[in-house]
Every structure is written in structure tokens, then in C-alpha cells.
Design a protein around this motif. Structure first.
Motif, PDB file in Angstrom:
ATOM      1  N   MET A   1       0.845  -1.170   0.000  1.00  0.00           N
ATOM      2  CA  MET A   1       0.000   0.000   0.000  1.00  0.00           C
ATOM      3  C   MET A   1       0.893   1.237   0.000  1.00  0.00           C
ATOM      4  O   MET A   1       1.862   1.317   0.739  1.00  0.00           O
ATOM      5  N   LYS A   2       0.559   2.198  -0.838  1.00  0.00           N
ATOM      6  CA  LYS A   2       1.329   3.435  -0.941  1.00  0.00           C
ATOM      7  C   LYS A   2       0.754   4.464   0.028  1.00  0.00           C
ATOM      8  O   LYS A   2      -0.429   4.806  -0.053  1.00  0.00           O
ATOM      9  N   ILE A   3       1.619   4.929   0.928  1.00  0.00           N
ATOM     10  CA  ILE A   3       1.204   5.894   1.944  1.00  0.00           C
ATOM     11  C   ILE A   3       2.167   7.066   1.939  1.00  0.00           C
ATOM     12  O   ILE A   3       3.382   6.879   2.030  1.00  0.00           O
ATOM     13  N   ALA A   4       1.630   8.264   1.834  1.00  0.00           N
ATOM     14  CA  ALA A   4       2.434   9.478   1.939  1.00  0.00           C
ATOM     15  C   ALA A   4       2.251  10.050   3.338  1.00  0.00           C
ATOM     16  O   ALA A   4       1.131  10.134   3.844  1.00  0.00           O
ATOM     17  N   VAL A   5       3.367  10.409   3.953  1.00  0.00           N
ATOM     18  CA  VAL A   5       3.325  11.067   5.257  1.00  0.00           C
ATOM     19  C   VAL A   5       3.798  12.501   5.038  1.00  0.00           C
ATOM     20  O   VAL A   5       4.936  12.737   4.626  1.00  0.00           O
ATOM     21  N   LEU A   6       2.906  13.435   5.283  1.00  0.00           N
ATOM     22  CA  LEU A   6       3.188  14.856   5.127  1.00  0.00           C
ATOM     23  C   LEU A   6       3.619  15.395   6.485  1.00  0.00           C
ATOM     24  O   LEU A   6       2.804  15.525   7.396  1.00  0.00           O
ATOM     25  N   VAL A   7       4.907  15.665   6.627  1.00  0.00           N
ATOM     26  CA  VAL A   7       5.475  16.130   7.892  1.00  0.00           C
ATOM     27  C   VAL A   7       5.487  17.651   7.876  1.00  0.00           C
ATOM     28  O   VAL A   7       6.037  18.261   6.947  1.00  0.00           O
ATOM     29  N   THR A   8       4.876  18.279   8.902  1.00  0.00           N
ATOM     30  CA  THR A   8       4.743  19.735   8.917  1.00  0.00           C
ATOM     31  C   THR A   8       5.236  20.384  10.210  1.00  0.00           C
ATOM     32  O   THR A   8       5.154  21.597  10.346  1.00  0.00           O
ATOM     33  N   ASN A   9       5.755  19.597  11.144  1.00  0.00           N
ATOM     34  CA  ASN A   9       6.105  20.124  12.464  1.00  0.00           C
ATOM     35  C   ASN A   9       7.498  20.717  12.539  1.00  0.00           C
ATOM     36  O   ASN A   9       8.428  20.224  11.904  1.00  0.00           O
ATOM     37  N   LEU A  10       7.640  21.742  13.369  1.00  0.00           N
ATOM     38  CA  LEU A  10       8.960  22.288  13.691  1.00  0.00           C
ATOM     39  C   LEU A  10       9.817  21.194  14.306  1.00  0.00           C
ATOM     40  O   LEU A  10       9.295  20.283  14.961  1.00  0.00           O
ATOM     41  N   VAL A  34       6.311   3.849   1.613  1.00  0.00           N
ATOM     42  CA  VAL A  34       6.142   5.140   2.272  1.00  0.00           C
ATOM     43  C   VAL A  34       6.868   6.234   1.502  1.00  0.00           C
ATOM     44  O   VAL A  34       8.033   6.089   1.134  1.00  0.00           O
ATOM     45  N   SER A  35       6.158   7.327   1.271  1.00  0.00           N
ATOM     46  CA  SER A  35       6.750   8.555   0.740  1.00  0.00           C
ATOM     47  C   SER A  35       6.696   9.586   1.859  1.00  0.00           C
ATOM     48  O   SER A  35       5.656   9.737   2.513  1.00  0.00           O
ATOM     49  N   VAL A  36       7.788  10.273   2.073  1.00  0.00           N
ATOM     50  CA  VAL A  36       7.863  11.281   3.129  1.00  0.00           C
ATOM     51  C   VAL A  36       8.002  12.647   2.472  1.00  0.00           C
ATOM     52  O   VAL A  36       8.875  12.851   1.625  1.00  0.00           O
ATOM     53  N   ILE A  37       7.120  13.561   2.872  1.00  0.00           N
ATOM     54  CA  ILE A  37       7.126  14.911   2.314  1.00  0.00           C
ATOM     55  C   ILE A  37       7.288  15.902   3.463  1.00  0.00           C
ATOM     56  O   ILE A  37       6.445  15.952   4.363  1.00  0.00           O
ATOM     57  N   PHE A  38       8.362  16.656   3.431  1.00  0.00           N
ATOM     58  CA  PHE A  38       8.588  17.698   4.433  1.00  0.00           C
ATOM     59  C   PHE A  38       8.021  19.000   3.875  1.00  0.00           C
ATOM     60  O   PHE A  38       8.362  19.416   2.764  1.00  0.00           O
ATOM     61  N   SER A  39       7.143  19.624   4.647  1.00  0.00           N
ATOM     62  CA  SER A  39       6.470  20.831   4.194  1.00  0.00           C
ATOM     63  C   SER A  39       6.337  21.808   5.362  1.00  0.00           C
ATOM     64  O   SER A  39       6.502  21.437   6.525  1.00  0.00           O
ATOM     65  N   GLN A 111      -1.196   8.134  -4.206  1.00  0.00           N
ATOM     66  CA  GLN A 111      -1.103   7.441  -2.927  1.00  0.00           C
ATOM     67  C   GLN A 111      -2.454   6.832  -2.527  1.00  0.00           C
ATOM     68  O   GLN A 111      -3.509   7.383  -2.850  1.00  0.00           O
ATOM     69  N   HIS A 112      -2.405   5.712  -1.815  1.00  0.00           N
ATOM     70  CA  HIS A 112      -3.632   5.124  -1.273  1.00  0.00           C
ATOM     71  C   HIS A 112      -4.122   5.908  -0.059  1.00  0.00           C
ATOM     72  O   HIS A 112      -5.330   6.053   0.148  1.00  0.00           O
ATOM     73  N   HIS A 113      -3.166   6.392   0.736  1.00  0.00           N
ATOM     74  CA  HIS A 113      -3.500   7.172   1.939  1.00  0.00           C
ATOM     75  C   HIS A 113      -2.490   8.302   2.103  1.00  0.00           C
ATOM     76  O   HIS A 113      -1.317   8.136   1.747  1.00  0.00           O
ATOM     77  N   VAL A 114      -2.953   9.414   2.666  1.00  0.00           N
ATOM     78  CA  VAL A 114      -2.082  10.539   2.997  1.00  0.00           C
ATOM     79  C   VAL A 114      -2.301  10.839   4.472  1.00  0.00           C
ATOM     80  O   VAL A 114      -3.444  11.010   4.908  1.00  0.00           O
ATOM     81  N   ILE A 115      -1.211  10.895   5.211  1.00  0.00           N
ATOM     82  CA  ILE A 115      -1.286  11.173   6.645  1.00  0.00           C
ATOM     83  C   ILE A 115      -0.511  12.452   6.923  1.00  0.00           C
ATOM     84  O   ILE A 115       0.666  12.561   6.543  1.00  0.00           O
ATOM     85  N   LYS A 116      -1.153  13.413   7.561  1.00  0.00           N
ATOM     86  CA  LYS A 116      -0.462  14.628   7.980  1.00  0.00           C
ATOM     87  C   LYS A 116       0.057  14.386   9.399  1.00  0.00           C
ATOM     88  O   LYS A 116      -0.707  14.099  10.301  1.00  0.00           O
ATOM     89  N   ALA A 117       1.362  14.474   9.533  1.00  0.00           N
ATOM     90  CA  ALA A 117       1.966  14.192  10.840  1.00  0.00           C
ATOM     91  C   ALA A 117       2.803  15.362  11.295  1.00  0.00           C
ATOM     92  O   ALA A 117       3.268  16.160  10.547  1.00  0.00           O
TER      93      ALA A 117
END
Length: 117
Positions: A1-10, A34-39, A111-117
Motif C-alpha cells: 500500500m502506498k502511503i504518503a506522510v506529510l510532515v509539517t512540524n517544527l 512510504v513517501s515522506v514529504i517535508f512541508s 497514494q492510497h493514503h495521505v497522513i499529515k503528521a
């Protein structure tokens, strides 16, 4: 399963940034792609720093070395977030691929799922 994790924290704002990494490694450990995106302010997590001792927190960024161990190869950064903070990709501790908003949208659509973390 393709999951993107959108990382937004300081980087040193409580334990949220560390928990984001824990989530990423847990997902990868059970064979998710897993795909990791720093934003947003999370781009500061990738800035080369001398020492976190004066901040009185443990520098969790050493854990970035585990991305390779967990076969996490899809590492991205929001190009607009870099521009807004006047940072360059070559100033970062990780080799991440900058994505503009259109490219980011295309990635998230795959992606199958996107998680904002």
C-alpha cells in the motif's frame, strides 16, 4: 500500500516531530511503500545544525539515517516551503527531491493514503 506522510512540524516543538518519524518507520516496517514529504515548518528539521544540546532536547535527526535501513527512498520537500524560508536544498542534511505544488499534487494523487503528521 502506498502511503504518503506529510510532515509539517517544527523540529524541536515538543515531541511531534519525533512521533512523525516513529510513524514513518512503523509504516515502513509492515511493508508499506512510504513517501515522506517535508512541508511548512518541517523543512527546518532538515537544516544542518551544529548541536541541539543548548536546546536541551535530544537531536532525533540522527534517525534520518534509518530511512535507508527501512527502504524509504521516496523523500520529498515542498519547494515553496523552502523558498518561503529562504533555504536551499543543498543546505539540508537529507537528499530530498524538491516538488512544486503541481508535482506535489500529482504525487499525492498516486497514494492510497495521505497522513499529515
Amino acid at each position: 500500500m502506498k502511503i504518503a506522510v506529510l510532515v509539517t512540524n517544527l523540529p524541536f516543538d515538543g515531541i511531534a516531530a519525533r512521533e512523525s518519524l516513529d510513524l514513518i518507520f512503523a509504516l515502513a516496517a509492515v511493508d508499506h511503500q512510504v513517501s515522506v514529504i517535508f512541508s511548512d515548518d518541517a523543512v527546518y528539521q532538515l537544516v544542518k545544525a551544529d548541536d541541539s544540546a543548548e536546546l536541551m532536547v535530544k537531536d532525533f535527526r540522527r534517525s534520518f539515517k534509518l530511512f535507508e535501513l527501512y527502504d524509504i527512498e521516496n523523500l520529498y520537500i515542498c519547494a515553496e516551503s523552502l523558498r518561503q524560508r529562504q533555504l536551499l536544498a543543498n543546505e539540508l542534511v537529507l537528499d530530498v527531491q524538491p516538488l512544486d505544488s503541481a508535482e506535489l499534487g500529482q504525487l499525492l494523487d498516486t497514494q492510497h493514503h495521505v497522513i499529515k503528521a
